[in-house]
Motif scaffolding. Structure first.
Motif, PDB file in Angstrom:
ATOM      1  N   GLU A 160       0.866  -1.181   0.000  1.00  0.00           N
ATOM      2  CA  GLU A 160       0.000   0.000   0.000  1.00  0.00           C
ATOM      3  C   GLU A 160       0.902   1.230   0.000  1.00  0.00           C
ATOM      4  OE1 GLU A 160      -2.551  -0.148   3.386  1.00  0.00           O
ATOM      5  OE2 GLU A 160      -3.165  -2.190   2.990  1.00  0.00           O
ATOM      6  N   SER A 161       0.364   2.349  -0.444  1.00  0.00           N
ATOM      7  CA  SER A 161       1.209   3.541  -0.498  1.00  0.00           C
ATOM      8  C   SER A 161       0.720   4.657   0.415  1.00  0.00           C
ATOM      9  CB  SER A 161       1.303   4.045  -1.936  1.00  0.00           C
ATOM     10  OG  SER A 161       0.020   4.394  -2.401  1.00  0.00           O
ATOM     11  N   THR A 162      -0.115   4.361   1.400  1.00  0.00           N
ATOM     12  CA  THR A 162      -0.557   5.389   2.344  1.00  0.00           C
ATOM     13  C   THR A 162      -0.346   4.896   3.768  1.00  0.00           C
ATOM     14  OG1 THR A 162      -2.829   4.569   2.339  1.00  0.00           O
ATOM     15  CG2 THR A 162      -2.311   6.319   0.779  1.00  0.00           C
ATOM     16  N   ASN A 163      -0.102   5.855   4.649  1.00  0.00           N
ATOM     17  CA  ASN A 163       0.045   5.571   6.079  1.00  0.00           C
ATOM     18  C   ASN A 163       1.066   4.479   6.367  1.00  0.00           C
ATOM     19  OD1 ASN A 163      -1.942   7.481   6.562  1.00  0.00           O
ATOM     20  ND2 ASN A 163      -3.572   5.972   6.560  1.00  0.00           N
ATOM     21  N   ILE A 164       2.234   4.624   5.814  1.00  0.00           N
ATOM     22  CA  ILE A 164       3.294   3.640   6.052  1.00  0.00           C
ATOM     23  C   ILE A 164       4.083   4.080   7.282  1.00  0.00           C
ATOM     24  CG2 ILE A 164       5.407   2.610   5.141  1.00  0.00           C
ATOM     25  CD1 ILE A 164       4.141   3.000   2.347  1.00  0.00           C
ATOM     26  N   PRO A 165       4.055   3.288   8.351  1.00  0.00           N
ATOM     27  CA  PRO A 165       4.823   3.649   9.546  1.00  0.00           C
ATOM     28  C   PRO A 165       6.321   3.424   9.313  1.00  0.00           C
ATOM     29  CG  PRO A 165       3.102   2.032  10.049  1.00  0.00           C
ATOM     30  CD  PRO A 165       3.235   2.108   8.568  1.00  0.00           C
ATOM     31  N   ILE A 166       7.104   4.424   9.661  1.00  0.00           N
ATOM     32  CA  ILE A 166       8.563   4.343   9.587  1.00  0.00           C
ATOM     33  C   ILE A 166       9.100   4.607  10.991  1.00  0.00           C
ATOM     34  CG2 ILE A 166      10.675   5.363   8.646  1.00  0.00           C
ATOM     35  CD1 ILE A 166       9.156   3.931   6.487  1.00  0.00           C
ATOM     36  N   ARG A 167       9.902   3.698  11.495  1.00  0.00           N
ATOM     37  CA  ARG A 167      10.513   3.854  12.816  1.00  0.00           C
ATOM     38  C   ARG A 167      11.982   4.205  12.656  1.00  0.00           C
ATOM     39  NH1 ARG A 167       8.384  -0.800  16.996  1.00  0.00           N
ATOM     40  NH2 ARG A 167       6.183  -0.169  16.969  1.00  0.00           N
ATOM     41  N   LEU A 168      12.401   5.260  13.350  1.00  0.00           N
ATOM     42  CA  LEU A 168      13.798   5.656  13.387  1.00  0.00           C
ATOM     43  C   LEU A 168      14.328   5.309  14.768  1.00  0.00           C
ATOM     44  CD1 LEU A 168      12.136   7.994  11.625  1.00  0.00           C
ATOM     45  CD2 LEU A 168      14.479   8.682  11.256  1.00  0.00           C
ATOM     46  N   TYR A 169      15.218   4.323  14.830  1.00  0.00           N
ATOM     47  CA  TYR A 169      15.790   3.866  16.095  1.00  0.00           C
ATOM     48  C   TYR A 169      17.073   4.633  16.376  1.00  0.00           C
ATOM     49  CZ  TYR A 169      12.578   0.018  16.848  1.00  0.00           C
ATOM     50  OH  TYR A 169      11.461  -0.719  17.108  1.00  0.00           O
ATOM     51  N   PHE A 170      17.086   5.335  17.514  1.00  0.00           N
ATOM     52  CA  PHE A 170      18.264   6.084  17.946  1.00  0.00           C
ATOM     53  C   PHE A 170      19.088   5.278  18.936  1.00  0.00           C
ATOM     54  CE2 PHE A 170      15.237   9.120  16.384  1.00  0.00           C
ATOM     55  CZ  PHE A 170      16.010   9.955  15.616  1.00  0.00           C
ATOM     56  N   SER A 171      18.509   4.198  19.441  1.00  0.00           N
ATOM     57  CA  SER A 171      19.195   3.243  20.300  1.00  0.00           C
ATOM     58  C   SER A 171      18.456   1.918  20.108  1.00  0.00           C
ATOM     59  CB  SER A 171      19.156   3.690  21.773  1.00  0.00           C
ATOM     60  OG  SER A 171      17.860   3.528  22.307  1.00  0.00           O
ATOM     61  N   PRO A 172      18.981   0.821  20.633  1.00  0.00           N
ATOM     62  CA  PRO A 172      18.310  -0.467  20.430  1.00  0.00           C
ATOM     63  C   PRO A 172      16.880  -0.529  20.970  1.00  0.00           C
ATOM     64  CG  PRO A 172      20.553  -0.833  21.158  1.00  0.00           C
ATOM     65  CD  PRO A 172      20.297   0.653  21.272  1.00  0.00           C
ATOM     66  N   ASP A 173      16.541   0.330  21.937  1.00  0.00           N
ATOM     67  CA  ASP A 173      15.197   0.248  22.527  1.00  0.00           C
ATOM     68  C   ASP A 173      14.453   1.579  22.538  1.00  0.00           C
ATOM     69  OD1 ASP A 173      16.756   1.473  24.406  1.00  0.00           O
ATOM     70  OD2 ASP A 173      16.290   0.100  26.034  1.00  0.00           O
ATOM     71  N   SER A 174      14.831   2.496  21.652  1.00  0.00           N
ATOM     72  CA  SER A 174      14.194   3.807  21.616  1.00  0.00           C
ATOM     73  C   SER A 174      14.021   4.248  20.167  1.00  0.00           C
ATOM     74  CB  SER A 174      15.065   4.815  22.376  1.00  0.00           C
ATOM     75  OG  SER A 174      14.615   6.122  22.176  1.00  0.00           O
ATOM     76  N   PHE A 175      12.787   4.589  19.790  1.00  0.00           N
ATOM     77  CA  PHE A 175      12.544   4.982  18.414  1.00  0.00           C
ATOM     78  C   PHE A 175      11.526   6.114  18.346  1.00  0.00           C
ATOM     79  CE2 PHE A 175       9.325   1.801  19.293  1.00  0.00           C
ATOM     80  CZ  PHE A 175       8.183   2.324  18.713  1.00  0.00           C
ATOM     81  N   MET A 176      11.524   6.788  17.208  1.00  0.00           N
ATOM     82  CA  MET A 176      10.494   7.759  16.871  1.00  0.00           C
ATOM     83  C   MET A 176       9.782   7.199  15.643  1.00  0.00           C
ATOM     84  SD  MET A 176      10.769  11.801  15.795  1.00  0.00           S
ATOM     85  CE  MET A 176      11.912  11.541  14.444  1.00  0.00           C
TER      86      MET A 176
END
Length: 133
Positions: A55-71
């Motif tokens: 699908e091309s809408t509402n794709i969640p992207i996680r940016l991990y700044f540490s092994p257990d912390s993401f935005m």
């Protein structure tokens, strides 16, 4: 500096862990290529048998700044194109970051930090070694 689509883009390559959530409990790695306040560029290895995304809408992207912390942000894919890098086939996607997502303000600050960082950062020439006190 690369000026493109009226915004300055900051380039990334293997700086942090970036993943797309493809279903509950399942993520796939994506490679972050560049960022701007309104969007980002990512690439994934080409696989004719498992096309991503479906699908091309509402794709969640996680940016991990540490092994257990993401935005987590959400993006919409606006364009795609095949590319080859280091002899490997990829599909590169241009995405718009959804501005109504709860993390958009944090995303904007992150991009602003990178802009300022790019102005003051220096290339490490390796002339200073790390030692103990």
């Amino acid at each position: 500096e690369d000026k493109k689509r009226k915004t300055e883009r900051i380039f990334f390559h293997q700086l942090m862990g970036v993943y797309s959530v493809i279903r509950p409990g399942k993520m796939v790695p994506v490679e972050l290529i560049d960022v701007s306040e309104g969007g980002l560029g990512i690439q994934v290895p080409f696989n004719a048998e498992k096309v991503w995304p479906t699908e091309s809408t509402n794709i969640p992207i996680r940016l991990y700044f540490s092994p257990d912390s993401f935005m987590e942000i959400e993006v919409d894919i606006k364009n795609s194109r095949p590319t080859i890098e280091g002899g490997v086939r990829y599909v590169r996607y241009g995405c718009a970051v959804q501005q109504n997502h709860r993390a958009f303000e944090a995303w904007k600050q992150f991009v602003n930090f990178l802009k300022v960082y790019s102005d003051v950062s220096e290339k490490d020439s390796g002339n200073i070694g790390v030692g103990s006190l």
